[in-house]
Write an enzyme that holds these catalytic residues in place. Sequence first.
Site, PDB file in Angstrom:
ATOM      1  N   GLU A  21      50.606 -10.566 -10.852  1.00 37.79           N
ATOM      2  CA  GLU A  21      49.405 -11.083 -11.413  1.00 37.79           C
ATOM      3  C   GLU A  21      48.871 -10.003 -12.302  1.00 37.79           C
ATOM      4  OE1 GLU A  21      46.577 -13.122  -8.110  1.00 37.79           O
ATOM      5  OE2 GLU A  21      47.506 -11.268  -7.113  1.00 37.79           O
ATOM      6  N   GLU A  73      35.330 -10.486  -6.064  1.00 36.97           N
ATOM      7  CA  GLU A  73      34.230 -10.024  -5.468  1.00 36.97           C
ATOM      8  C   GLU A  73      33.960  -8.737  -6.589  1.00 36.97           C
ATOM      9  OE1 GLU A  73      36.971 -10.934  -3.806  1.00 36.97           O
ATOM     10  OE2 GLU A  73      36.248 -11.241  -1.636  1.00 36.97           O
ATOM     11  N   LYS A  98      39.598 -18.367  -9.661  1.00 36.08           N
ATOM     12  CA  LYS A  98      40.989 -18.216 -10.016  1.00 36.08           C
ATOM     13  C   LYS A  98      41.749 -19.292  -9.879  1.00 36.08           C
ATOM     14  CE  LYS A  98      43.936 -14.397  -9.851  1.00 36.08           C
ATOM     15  NZ  LYS A  98      44.670 -13.136  -9.040  1.00 36.08           N
TER      16      LYS A  98
END
Length: 122
Positions: A21, A73, A98
Site C-alpha cells: 500500500e 484514523e 479508502k
Amino acid sequence: MGIIRLNNMTFYGYHGVYDFEKEQGANFEIDLELFTTLSKSSNSDNIEDTINYEEVYELVKKEFGSKSYFLLEKLANSISRSILKEYKIEKLIIRVRKIDAPIDGKVDSVEIELKRKKADYV
C-alpha cells in the site's frame, strides 16, 4: 450556526498497514463538515467573513500528502487538528474513505468518521 461541506475530495496516497500500500498507493476520498457561524457572511456577501473552502481544500491536500500513515484514523486526526488550528470552526466531522481497500472480499470502500472540537486539541 451553519455548516460548510466539502464532499468527495479525491486524493491518491500511500497510506496503509501493508508495504504494498505504501509502495503502490491507493485512491482516497475525504468529506468534511465544518460547523461555524455564517451569520456575518450570509449578510455581507464577503468572502473575508467566511471560511474560504478553497483554502481548506489546499490544507487538506497538503496534510494528506505530508506523510504516510498506517491508519485512516491517524490521517483524519492530523487533518482535523490542522483545520481546527487554522480556522474559526466550532467543530468538524471528517470522513476518510479508502477505495478498494485490501480486503479478501467485495467492498467499495472502507470509511472512518471522526468528530472533533478545538477543545480536543488543547
